[in-house]
Design a protein around this motif. Sequence first.
Motif, short mmCIF file in Angstrom:
data_model
loop_
_atom_site.label_atom_id
_atom_site.label_comp_id
_atom_site.label_asym_id
_atom_site.label_seq_id
_atom_site.Cartn_x
_atom_site.Cartn_y
_atom_site.Cartn_z
N SER A 55 0.84 -1.19 0.00
CA SER A 55 0.00 0.00 0.00
C SER A 55 0.88 1.24 0.00
O SER A 55 2.00 1.23 0.51
CB SER A 55 -0.92 0.02 1.23
N GLY A 56 0.36 2.32 -0.56
CA GLY A 56 1.09 3.56 -0.57
C GLY A 56 0.16 4.73 -0.78
O GLY A 56 -1.02 4.57 -1.09
N THR A 57 0.71 5.93 -0.60
CA THR A 57 -0.04 7.15 -0.87
C THR A 57 0.80 8.04 -1.77
O THR A 57 2.03 8.02 -1.73
CB THR A 57 -0.40 7.91 0.41
N GLN A 101 -6.21 1.75 -7.85
CA GLN A 101 -6.25 3.19 -7.59
C GLN A 101 -7.38 3.48 -6.61
O GLN A 101 -8.46 3.92 -6.99
CB GLN A 101 -6.43 3.94 -8.91
N SER A 108 -7.91 5.69 -4.18
CA SER A 108 -8.43 7.05 -4.09
C SER A 108 -7.55 8.05 -4.82
O SER A 108 -7.60 9.24 -4.55
CB SER A 108 -8.57 7.48 -2.63
N GLY A 167 -3.84 10.56 -3.02
CA GLY A 167 -4.62 9.56 -2.31
C GLY A 167 -3.86 8.25 -2.22
O GLY A 167 -2.65 8.17 -2.40
N ARG A 168 -4.62 7.21 -1.96
CA ARG A 168 -4.06 5.91 -1.64
C ARG A 168 -4.16 4.95 -2.83
O ARG A 168 -5.10 5.01 -3.61
CB ARG A 168 -4.81 5.33 -0.44
N TYR A 169 -3.17 4.08 -2.92
CA TYR A 169 -3.18 3.04 -3.95
C TYR A 169 -2.60 1.76 -3.34
O TYR A 169 -1.97 1.76 -2.27
CB TYR A 169 -2.34 3.45 -5.16
N GLU A 170 -2.80 0.64 -4.06
CA GLU A 170 -2.18 -0.64 -3.72
C GLU A 170 -1.56 -1.21 -4.97
O GLU A 170 -2.14 -1.14 -6.05
CB GLU A 170 -3.22 -1.61 -3.16
#
Length: 680
Positions: A47-49, A74, A76, A129-132
Amino acid sequence: MNTRFACRLRRTPGSAASALCAGLLALFAAADVAAQSTELEVGRTLSGTLAAGDTARYTIEADENDFVLGEVDQVSVDVTARVLDPGGTQVGRFGGLGRGVERFGGRTSGAGIHTLELIVAGDDPKAGGRYEITLLRHEPVATDPEALADQIMSRFDGPHSPGGAVRVWRDGRTLFSKTYGMANLAYGLPFEEDTRTNIGSTSKQFTAFAIMLQAERGLLSLDDDIRKHIPELPEFDQTIRVKHLVTHTSGLREFLNLLRMTGRRLDHGDWIDRSELIDIVQRQPALQNEPGAEWNYNNTAFGLAAVIVERTSGQDFPVFMQENVFGPLGMTGTMVRPSTRHIVPNMSEGYTPGPDGYRQIGDLGGAVGAGAIYSTIGDLQTWAENYANPRVGTRESVDAMTTSFVLNDGEETGYGYGLSVGEQGGLKRVSHGGADVAHRSMFVYFPEINAGLTTQSNHAQFDSGVAYELAAAFFRDAMEEEDEAVAAAAGEFDPADYDPGDFDDFVGRYSLDAAPNFILTFTREDDTFYAQATDQQRLEIVPTSDSTFRLLAVEASVTFLRDPEGDVEGLTLHQNGDNHATRLGDDEAQGWEPTAEDLADFAGRFFSDELETFYSFTVEDGTLVLHQRRLDRAELEPGEEDQFSGGGLSFAFERDRNGQVIGFYLSNVRTRDVRFGRVR
């Protein structure tokens, strides 16, 4: 290396400064990777932002000719992914889908650390935002043809993606048939072997075949003046014959490009009716070229060919095709869609990535004859088998369709009647690709070994040209090896050994012969080479020999050409066919730098009687700007004196004997010299 081994992925946060080398042609050296890293085995998710200006970097240590597949969820944030080879050259770019799961992947060209960079798409400074991210596969490129097909199609597989299908056959036997991904995302319907798919321009061979059937029956001749069958068409200075329609040599305007000039938004689903084709031709004041003298891809011509089939048979084209072709051959999954409003049972919807997810985008209107056929992969095999052993039509008709047409000057076009004619691996290859708004298609047939294949997809980013790679894998036993000397030379060529100074011979501007205002400009910055087309962004190119280069961001390449004295006289652009461009002289190559006073000459409002359309030009901050009611505002770039380009269009302004601007001629690649006159 295979999926049982861990693939070392390391992530390092970027900064606004590092994002300055973002853009299409970013460079990243492995030495810049921070010491801290996170290892990831295949199947593990990180996970990351991301915030605007940040760059998240992952590295994959791979062998030469490895296959890598991953995906970014994707959650957010809208992410763009760039893949860089061990030397820091961009070899892939993935993006366009603003939300949801975006897959990336491909094969490696060299051993070492490959870098995947993630940045926030767009230019919103508040975006983020956040992604994986998950590495799904890392393995050698498959040598087994079926496994290779799975690797190639894997980016378009799974429950979140529009899908596709592959079918391969030989001597009447199906060698491979498999589907991937989804035919309908709204209802969760998977792509299946009996899914009907819009085959786009792959349809053109069926229209040509219908013309040949009517010729066999004595209801028309390929040498007929088309006005014999459509008398309401204008009488031009030269005669257009039926054969010119189905060989792209008629000289008529191409209607999709023409309607775009009027502000019709084909990408927004604007309505086009078949009846407009005749009206378009009636308004054309003169042919763009003498019939038979030039090959210029033309959907108008194939639409008129369908009208001729109707006029000579007394049947609507969809009915004619069903009763005379599809029905007799048992192609139960194939039909002509009369319009975009007609229902096609068991069809795949076409999808294109958008900022908020996939968009259902529909089909092109007015495409009957040029496209508009829905078919299945099984039916396309049946169709190919009729080429091998005709049950409908004659051997003479098939042979004529699959023979390259000869222009008036004796040059071959590489296109027969509704089919491209070429060679692969020493075998004759006839083929045709198709692209509607979002559907993609390819049909490939090798008559000498009675074999072929088809690839289909309802994903706008699918490259149907992978059919040629699959053909090489499935039919390698029948294809010749490369000439040993050529292969050795190719094997010895290493882009890293290319002397950057040698590229200076190619630096300059080249005018596309088919659209002289469309200019390709080649430049060098140290050891990096670039190509830039009129009104498009600059793209990095890499050498594949001492005279050939591959564009990294698009499926295209160029071959530079020298005259007998060794001077570079032009090039061939290999993209959707071969297109010659002539090198501009030093004076022409310098371009034109208009003053503010010069630009003021072009400001005003202009009208085209042919298009019944107004264009307006203003001067804003030292730039000439195009305005049209439905087209996007476009800032124009000057080319040669009194010529501009922008918005995918080229403008050649006209002056009277007093030097006053009185009009201009508008062109794009397939439609040329549409005149606008000044009204104020």
